[in-house]
Design an enzyme around this catalytic site. Sequence first.
Site, PDB file in Angstrom:
ATOM      1  N   TYR A   1      17.431  27.692  80.302  1.00 62.17           N
ATOM      2  CA  TYR A   1      16.786  26.670  79.479  1.00 62.17           C
ATOM      3  C   TYR A   1      15.756  27.305  78.548  1.00 62.17           C
ATOM      4  O   TYR A   1      15.755  27.064  77.334  1.00 62.17           O
ATOM      5  CB  TYR A   1      16.124  25.622  80.370  1.00 62.17           C
ATOM      6  CG  TYR A   1      15.170  24.706  79.635  1.00 62.17           C
ATOM      7  CD1 TYR A   1      15.647  23.722  78.768  1.00 62.17           C
ATOM      8  CD2 TYR A   1      13.791  24.832  79.802  1.00 62.17           C
ATOM      9  CE1 TYR A   1      14.779  22.885  78.090  1.00 62.17           C
ATOM     10  CE2 TYR A   1      12.922  24.000  79.128  1.00 62.17           C
ATOM     11  CZ  TYR A   1      13.409  23.031  78.271  1.00 62.17           C
ATOM     12  OH  TYR A   1      12.540  22.199  77.595  1.00 62.17           O
TER      13      TYR A   1
ATOM     14  N   ALA B   1      17.334  17.340  72.758  1.00 64.66           N
ATOM     15  CA  ALA B   1      17.352  18.647  73.431  1.00 64.66           C
ATOM     16  C   ALA B   1      18.115  18.547  74.740  1.00 64.66           C
ATOM     17  O   ALA B   1      18.272  17.463  75.317  1.00 64.66           O
ATOM     18  CB  ALA B   1      15.925  19.127  73.707  1.00 64.66           C
TER      19      ALA B   1
ATOM     20  N   ASP C   1      25.633  12.548  66.317  1.00 65.77           N
ATOM     21  CA  ASP C   1      25.855  13.537  67.361  1.00 65.77           C
ATOM     22  C   ASP C   1      25.273  14.861  66.872  1.00 65.77           C
ATOM     23  O   ASP C   1      25.785  15.448  65.911  1.00 65.77           O
ATOM     24  CB  ASP C   1      27.344  13.678  67.650  1.00 65.77           C
ATOM     25  CG  ASP C   1      27.629  14.570  68.854  1.00 65.77           C
ATOM     26  OD1 ASP C   1      26.842  15.501  69.115  1.00 65.77           O
ATOM     27  OD2 ASP C   1      28.652  14.336  69.530  1.00 65.77           O
TER      28      ASP C   1
ATOM     29  N   LYS D   1      15.793  27.555  74.389  1.00 70.43           N
ATOM     30  CA  LYS D   1      14.726  27.017  73.542  1.00 70.43           C
ATOM     31  C   LYS D   1      14.120  28.109  72.661  1.00 70.43           C
ATOM     32  O   LYS D   1      13.789  27.864  71.492  1.00 70.43           O
ATOM     33  CB  LYS D   1      13.657  26.362  74.410  1.00 70.43           C
ATOM     34  CG  LYS D   1      14.117  25.128  75.157  1.00 70.43           C
ATOM     35  CD  LYS D   1      14.528  24.000  74.213  1.00 70.43           C
ATOM     36  CE  LYS D   1      13.334  23.315  73.591  1.00 70.43           C
ATOM     37  NZ  LYS D   1      13.732  22.140  72.764  1.00 70.43           N
TER      38      LYS D   1
ATOM     39  N   GLY E   1      15.315   9.750  74.765  1.00 67.11           N
ATOM     40  CA  GLY E   1      14.421  10.636  75.491  1.00 67.11           C
ATOM     41  C   GLY E   1      12.980  10.149  75.486  1.00 67.11           C
ATOM     42  O   GLY E   1      12.615   9.211  74.759  1.00 67.11           O
ATOM     43  N   GLN E   2      12.154  10.799  76.291  1.00 71.66           N
ATOM     44  CA  GLN E   2      10.756  10.385  76.423  1.00 71.66           C
ATOM     45  C   GLN E   2      10.033  10.395  75.079  1.00 71.66           C
ATOM     46  O   GLN E   2       9.339   9.439  74.712  1.00 71.66           O
ATOM     47  CB  GLN E   2      10.035  11.322  77.406  1.00 71.66           C
ATOM     48  CG  GLN E   2      10.557  11.252  78.824  1.00 71.66           C
ATOM     49  CD  GLN E   2       9.796  12.168  79.768  1.00 71.66           C
ATOM     50  OE1 GLN E   2       8.948  11.723  80.549  1.00 71.66           O
ATOM     51  NE2 GLN E   2      10.073  13.455  79.709  1.00 71.66           N
TER      52      GLN E   2
END
Length: 293
Positions: free
Chosen positions: A127, A62, A39, A131, A15-16
């Site tokens: 989403y 995420a 995992d 979160k 991810g970023q």
Amino acid sequence: MTQAPRPVLVIGASGQLARALAGTGGGDDVVTAGRDRFDALTGDAGALFDAVGPRAVINASAWTDVNGAETARDGAMALNCEAVARLGAAAAERELPFFHISTDYVFDGKAPAPLDETATTRPLNVYGESKLAGEQALAEAHPDAVTLRVAWLFDAEGGSFLKAILGRLEQGQPVKVVADQYSAPTWAGDLARDLLKMSHEHPSAHEGTAGVFHYCGGRHVNWADFARAAASLAGDRLPATADITEIASSDWPQPAERPLDTRLDASRLQRVWHIGPGDWQAGLRAVIETRYS
């Protein structure tokens, strides 16, 4: 014989934020655990922590597909809530500092902004719900954990808004961008630098350092302003003058509703952790240079 310093363990690798953390940490200071190693849904977090022996853990994994979460609620909840609780519990058992990333999408964007940490949460989409549930589960599993709410994360890679906009402009195509959604973009490089700085201090070492904090990436803009800033920096590397048209969110319907105004008040983070706002404009320049170098 001098013992090597304990690394920061990053859950996630592709991810970023995980990429930025690996690049910012350098050397052996950061160890990433991607899906090929761990995992987050089924892995034994305790065994991973014991094998790595980190000084702190940063959860950069995420479910980030906002639209996709609308039809995959169980998957989003599993990764954004249930996995977070398991990771937090394993870290708490070992008294490991734990840092977790949440989102401005826990808000509905209708309350007066900027929003501080006491503002009422009311997600508009699955989403955001997942979160927020993750924040709450982590607080129970690891009371000393730190959660940073972050808006509009971007870097030079990945399937981001920025990459999509530049891709179209590079083809000489016009783009329509919503102009009624406001927040502060966050450069992954800024967030990675500040998370690593925080990881050097145990959250329980200072009163009030645990819990939820807002992270600000710089001055607030709307998506259209952000797109224009990117086009301006790209300049003559684009085949034509950027054709960017402002539209309303209602003109761009999506499966998941987005909040309109999630400008975050990050003064608590600055006061407690001495972490100031990032600089998304400098980050955007860096991303543009990387893309066209």
